[in-house]
Design a protein around this motif. Sequence first.
Motif, PDB file in Angstrom:
ATOM      1  N   LYS A 108       0.830  -1.186   0.000  1.00  0.00           N
ATOM      2  CA  LYS A 108       0.000   0.000   0.000  1.00  0.00           C
ATOM      3  C   LYS A 108       0.875   1.250   0.000  1.00  0.00           C
ATOM      4  CE  LYS A 108      -3.773  -2.216   2.527  1.00  0.00           C
ATOM      5  NZ  LYS A 108      -4.636  -2.157   3.729  1.00  0.00           N
ATOM      6  N   ASN A 109       0.238   2.361  -0.337  1.00  0.00           N
ATOM      7  CA  ASN A 109       0.900   3.667  -0.289  1.00  0.00           C
ATOM      8  C   ASN A 109       2.094   3.766  -1.239  1.00  0.00           C
ATOM      9  OD1 ASN A 109      -0.865   4.559   1.755  1.00  0.00           O
ATOM     10  ND2 ASN A 109       0.445   3.668   3.340  1.00  0.00           N
ATOM     11  N   SER A 143      -2.423   9.235  -3.218  1.00  0.00           N
ATOM     12  CA  SER A 143      -3.864   9.000  -3.171  1.00  0.00           C
ATOM     13  C   SER A 143      -4.541   9.687  -4.356  1.00  0.00           C
ATOM     14  CB  SER A 143      -4.435   9.527  -1.856  1.00  0.00           C
ATOM     15  OG  SER A 143      -4.250  10.932  -1.764  1.00  0.00           O
ATOM     16  N   ASN A 144      -5.690   9.142  -4.739  1.00  0.00           N
ATOM     17  CA  ASN A 144      -6.407   9.702  -5.888  1.00  0.00           C
ATOM     18  C   ASN A 144      -6.834  11.139  -5.636  1.00  0.00           C
ATOM     19  OD1 ASN A 144      -6.173   7.298  -7.314  1.00  0.00           O
ATOM     20  ND2 ASN A 144      -8.087   6.477  -6.490  1.00  0.00           N
ATOM     21  N   SER A 145      -7.231  11.435  -4.412  1.00  0.00           N
ATOM     22  CA  SER A 145      -7.667  12.798  -4.110  1.00  0.00           C
ATOM     23  C   SER A 145      -6.522  13.788  -4.241  1.00  0.00           C
ATOM     24  CB  SER A 145      -8.250  12.857  -2.699  1.00  0.00           C
ATOM     25  OG  SER A 145      -7.282  12.446  -1.741  1.00  0.00           O
ATOM     26  N   TRP A 192       3.947  13.242   2.057  1.00  0.00           N
ATOM     27  CA  TRP A 192       3.544  11.862   1.745  1.00  0.00           C
ATOM     28  C   TRP A 192       4.754  10.930   1.755  1.00  0.00           C
ATOM     29  CZ3 TRP A 192       5.263   9.622  -2.937  1.00  0.00           C
ATOM     30  CH2 TRP A 192       4.791   8.341  -3.185  1.00  0.00           C
TER      31      TRP A 192
END
Length: 645
Positions: free
Chosen positions: A283-284, A288-290, A327
């Motif tokens: 993951k990560n 993120s899509n946002s 991030w």
Amino acid sequence: MLHELLLALSGLSGELFVPSPPQPETATTFKIPPDFPFLHEAEKTSLERLATLGFYYRRIVLFLDRQRGRKDCSVEPKPTVHSDTEEDTIILRGSYIHAFCNALNEILADFQKTIIECEIKILNKEDNMGGVVPVSQFVSAFGDYYIILPHLHQLIIEIEKNPSNYFGSRILNLIIDRCNTGVPELRTIMLRVLQACHEVMYKHITSWMVYGHLQDPFGEFFIKDETSKIHLKDQFNQTRWHRYFVIDESFIPNHIPHDVAKSILFVGRAIATVRNAAKPHEKNNTLSNSLSSLHLQHLLQLSSRPIFRQIELENVVSIIRDNVARWLWQVVLTGDKIVECLEAFRKYFLLGQSDFALSLVEQFEKLTTSRSMTSRILIVREQELNSLLVRTSVGTSAESDPAFEKFRFKLPTVIDQKITTTPSNIFDSVILGVPLRLEYDIGWPLDLFVTAEDLDKYGNIFSFLLSLRRTQFRLQKVWTHLAMIRKFGSVDNKPSDDKNYRTLMPWKIRASMMFFVDCLWGHIQMDIIESNFRTLVNRINISSTHYRRQRENDEKTHINESETFRDFEDIRIGHATYLGDLLRGCLLESRTCSETIKTSLNICDQVCGLLERWNGGVIDDEKFSQITQLDNVSILYYLCNLLPM
């Protein structure tokens, strides 16, 4: 005649308007033949001025056809301002020149529309002079193009003369220079051309900063993928973070600051590196899509602006960079991982582990002593040195430290030995007489944080500290040797003053040298390394706590932002600053200081060698003069020279 004029404005010559000068010379305009009757001189001048616009139009059309790979089938002689070779045309082809040509084509479409409107007026006899359209109406209709077309003509001539200078994003510099004009009509046209080329630049930036993809088939962007150009050996020597993507400064437009270009490189490199290094099921490994949608929206808004504003681009890039850096810090690196890495460097590179440092010096002394007895030349191999490193850890805290397994010694190859020495690496050959380096196998994801240049600096500091620790060890052994001589050696019950002086002089020399070495070692370890190390670790821990509480949405706890690093990039810059402070504190950035310290350590070694061979008897005149000379040089000259530094 008016229809002949319309043909000339369309770029086609006829009987009334012919290329001038005639073949075999290169035509530069359209003119009316001198023997053409029934024309007033003023009217002839106005007609030829209009026909010149048609010649410029034709030249621009031919330029567009060549850039698009079209064959010129007209009977017009091909204009040549320079040698238009096929190679130059190929060099110019790309996304930027294609956008440039599309913008020129839109401008020429407006010119063509004006020609059609004039023809409609002629056919419909829309005038107030009995059906005769005057030339003045043509002059008025094409008034703006008297400025625009000559300017565009000079623009394409400049591009054809220097195709490589205006390839890719470099063409933006030329267009921006032509936008700086006080003529409103011309500025409007050039801003249209600039916006078309900026759209290509924003597409490159968007693909790179949002998705981490370098969509640049023609090599026009200022960020380059150097993966195929890096040799296999260099791929292992460089970190993953600095291995693939670099900035080509020759492609950075003048209106893009270098700091902004570096931020653009950082964002795309972070996304691409994490995506390529992480496993598919993890993951990560992507934004993120946002967050990606937000970045995409910011860049699309910029690309739609008719006028480029540098401050807007800087603000958007800064926002995206901060988001990506946070991030990267949260999902890839944690404060604990970085602190563990720095702790390992502190123990072994910086010799903060005292039992390990002492054991390492002892192992090297045993190696040099055993080899010097069997051979005049000390010959060692990397395998022996790494075995020595393993033996060093036995009985010390490094034996159970998993981080110690990543350290290894390396002897340079013949090619590496040709590298010019710097003030920092002159201590590499002090221990064995040949350059010796301690290296660390940095792995993912720490190779995002520690660069190859950082590891090289750590190696330089290690060589210096090991040389200093070795001298300190030898001086301690000399004290033991002198103490044993004093205890068990022959003692003269009634020594003369001269004999007493010569007997006590070795103690004085050793004490002076030991004082200097101990003071230098303590100052570097405590005042330089320890203080800077604790400061950096505290800042990292504060940042880690800050981000952890952000994730937990702890609104009750507030951390002063002025006391924290903001993100991963700031931590990395802080680490680079920390390394620079260590080099300056160890006096390794100055050639004079480094050579002075090395000379002082060599003199201490020579004195130790003389004293180790002393059996406690009265020192003869020859040896006394040698020690006295070394004493004066080392204590009064070399050591004192360090005090003002």
